[in-house]
Write an enzyme that holds these catalytic residues in place. Structure first.
Site, short mmCIF file in Angstrom:
data_model
loop_
_atom_site.label_atom_id
_atom_site.label_comp_id
_atom_site.label_asym_id
_atom_site.label_seq_id
_atom_site.Cartn_x
_atom_site.Cartn_y
_atom_site.Cartn_z
N GLU A 199 0.82 -1.21 0.00
CA GLU A 199 0.00 0.00 0.00
C GLU A 199 0.86 1.26 0.00
OE1 GLU A 199 -4.23 -1.54 1.72
OE2 GLU A 199 -2.92 -0.57 3.18
N GLU A 312 -6.27 -6.94 -2.07
CA GLU A 312 -6.98 -7.01 -0.80
C GLU A 312 -8.42 -6.56 -1.00
OE1 GLU A 312 -5.20 -4.92 2.45
OE2 GLU A 312 -3.16 -5.53 1.91
#
Length: 646
Positions: A199, A312
């Site tokens: 991320e 995700e």
């Protein structure tokens, strides 16, 4: 996992962490059959992935897994039977506390203790990787380059690298990556995909590889340092696999934010970064709609000619809590997303995410990974040592470890299905719409329709013609319509009123900024879909830039009735701007009106007002003027421009 720690602190402060675990729901409620609509045009190698990085710690603490029939089985066997074909494992450098921990304002002696959250060091990763490979799964390795969780709000260096910078830090990234992959090669568990960082919205290994400033005087490495660190990790992967069989992924959060992905990947492309896959996190209750996700996936896959993978995603199957530790997902989030917090709703959401990725042009949509489907409540297996599990109601196993029917979604989307698996729309409640006297009015092109698979989806609607006299004066009327391609009637109850607030879309819910004039650093402004950053609804005007910026966001109104007006708006943000203010100008009296804005942090909203604006020639320009430093961010919402006395 973006925003997790912040959300937990907010819930704890609200007193939502108190109380005992809720009773396990009746088996008939959770394990009843569900419907799953097949997905067309799925690639034969489509990644049906599961991140199960908590598994090693859970099993050491006594966790047992059961298939849908209640038979105890190995977790990998259950996942395999359910259609999962990839396993994702995160890797932390040395997951022990380098110092004492501050919790609730108190310092707790935990130096040298395991951090928890899976304690995902190389040894634990190897144990799970061997089992995954033996069971026939492909493996994705997720380097965090940290001793604990990283996400867009934190990218902490490992303690061992704390004093390293520049080339020394770059060399450490390269050497560590190379050593890990060498060990995995020797253990016959070499990964099929490597994620270099996790991320990375704002870079990695902060502050060296940070790309935005929290405060004007913060020292960061910026884009160049970020790219240098990222490149060293990628270089080590390529050296370990000269044949390039292992794919390299670069992963960001906020998967529905096209502005974010263009900004980061335009920069990586300009600098010639060598990668294969764009990875995205997409949690619908944080990141937006499936339509937003589709737009972003379609754009970035063609813009950069790369495969895209949702690394995700997750959704709740219940609003109940399994261990007394506040859940991140709650009923209010479910309302905003439009999928019920049921086993069927969970399956429908994941099915629709898979379908969204599968529809990317050129079959560049390569897969979807569910984040921690096996993380049901086990004492001691928490977010960190001493905490509980905030994810238990988003697992795909019930609170006792039995597989939920929703886990079958990964297999059933590939099957032929039956007529019962095709969702049908349920009757639509009458819409409540507002029109303004004497102004053009268009009902919405589409509506949210509830289906029998516990999901809401957008459906186009055709409306009857509206007689002009219906809009000539205040009143009410009924408008009839029908869903396109579905024999379902829709009705709207329309209230016609005199306009008070001159803004047609005061909460930015329309998703556009085309009625605003943006000058200066135009790239700093976007219409952001993120309920956590909106004062009301789902969307707001957002500003951010990775460099100093000046930007005016203005709206000009014409045909106004002369008189005295007020301009109001809600603002929140990081603070630290050189200057930010609401303004009103060019209103016919030669004056410029303003109200200084002072931001104090995330979700700390304040309403600012300019009163006494004298409009004398039927026209006035109002808006927000920002003089920002690198990394300043904020949101503007629920704006009003009202004639006093009306």
């Amino acid at each position: 996992m973006a925003r997790i720690r912040k959300q937990l602190l907010i819930l704890a402060a609200a007193g939502l962490c108190a109380g005992l675990p809720a009773a396990v729901l009746a088996a008939a409620d959770l394990h009843a059959p569900i419907t799953v609509q097949p997905v067309s045009e799925l690639r034969s190698d489509f990644m049906m992935g599961a991140d199960i990085s908590m598994l090693d710690e859970m099993e050491r603490l006594g966790a047992k897994f059961y298939d849908a029939q209640g038979n105890e089985k190995d977790c990998f066997a259950i996942l395999k039977e359910s259609g999962v074909n990839w396993i994702r494992l995160r890797l932390w450098n040395n997951p022990v506390n380098a110092a004492d921990v501050v919790e609730g304002g108190k310092t707790i002696s935990r130096k040298g203790e395991p951090v928890g959250g899976g304690n995902n060091d190389l040894a634990a990763t190897l144990r799970m990787a061997k089992r995954a490979k033996a069971a026939g799964f492909k493996l994705e390795l997720d380097f965090h380059y940290s001793d604990f969780w990283v996400d867009p709000e934190k990218q902490h260096k490992p303690a061992a690298w704390a004093k390293l910078s520049g080339e020394e830090l770059q060399n450490a990234v390269h050497q560590y990556t190379a050593d890990v992959l060498k060990t995995m090669r020797a253990e016959n568990v070499f990964p099929d995909m490597v994620q270099v960082g996790n991320e990375l919205n704002g870079g990695m290994l902060w502050p060296d590889g940070k790309t935005w400033k929290s405060t004007p005087d913060e020292k960061i490495g910026g884009d160049d340092a970020f790219v240098a660190l990222l490149t060293q990790g990628i270089k080590a992967v390529r050296e370990a696999d000269p044949e390039r069989k292992t794919k390299v992924a670069v992963h960001l959060a906020n998967g529905a934010s096209n502005d974010l992905y263009r900004r980061v990947f335009d920069m990586l492309t300009k600098r010639g970064v060598d990668y294969d896959i764009i990875g995205l996190s997409f949690y619908p209750y944080w990141h937006g709609t499936l339509e937003d996700l589709q737009i972003n996936l379609d754009d970035i896959s063609s813009r950069y000619m790369k495969e895209v993978v949702v690394m995700e995603t997750a959704y709740g199957y219940t609003n109940e809590d399994g261990d007394g530790f506040a859940n991140l997902f709650n009923k209010d989030m479910a309302k905003g997303v439009g999928y019920q917090a049921t086993v069927q709703g969970q399956a429908s959401l994941i099915r629709d995410v898979i379908n969204t990725v599968a529809q990317v042009p050129g079959q560049r949509g390569a897969g979807v990974f569910y984040w921690e489907p096996g993380w049901f409540p086990v004492k001691g297996a928490g977010w960190r040592t001493g905490e509980g599990n905030a994810w238990d109601n988003q697992a795909m196993f019930d609170f006792k470890g039995r597989a939920l029917p929703s886990l079958e979604v990964f297999r059933r989307v590939r099957e032929a299905g039956t007529a019962a698996d095709v969702p049908h729309a349920l009757p639509v409640e009458p819409l409540k719409l507002t029109a303004f006297v004497g102004e053009p009015f268009s009902p919405p092109d589409s509506v949210r329709v509830t289906y029998n698979d516990d999901a809401q989806r957008s459906a186009f609607v055709g409306w009857e013609e509206i007689p002009a006299d219906k809009l000539a004066q205040p009143g009410t009327f009924k408008l009839q319509g029908e869903l396109v391609n579905q024999p379902l009637k829709v009705q709207a109850d329309v209230t016609v009123v005199q306009r008070r607030n001159r803004f047609e879309d005061p909460s930015f819910e329309g998703g556009k900024l085309d009625t605003w004039t943006i000058t200066g650093t135009t790239g700093a402004i976007s219409n952001e879909r993120n309920p956590g950053n909106a004062h009301s609804g789902q969307q707001s005007l957002h500003y951010w830039a990775g460099e100093p910026f000046k930007v005016d966001v203005l709206r000009t109104f014409k045909g106004l009735t002369d008189g005295t007006y007020s301009f109001k708006g809600w603002v929140m943000g990081s603070g630290g701007e050189k200057g930010i203010e609401l303004v009103a100008r060019d209103c016919g009296d030669g004056k410029t009106y303003s109200a200084k804005v002072t931001n104090t942090g995330w979700q700390k909203w304040a309403q600012y007002t300019i009163s006494g604006i004298k409009v004398g020639k039927g026209s006035c320009t109002v808006g927000l003027v920002i003089d920002g430093a690198t990394g300043n961010w904020g949101n503007f919402d629920d704006v009003e421009f009202i004639r006093d006395g009306n």
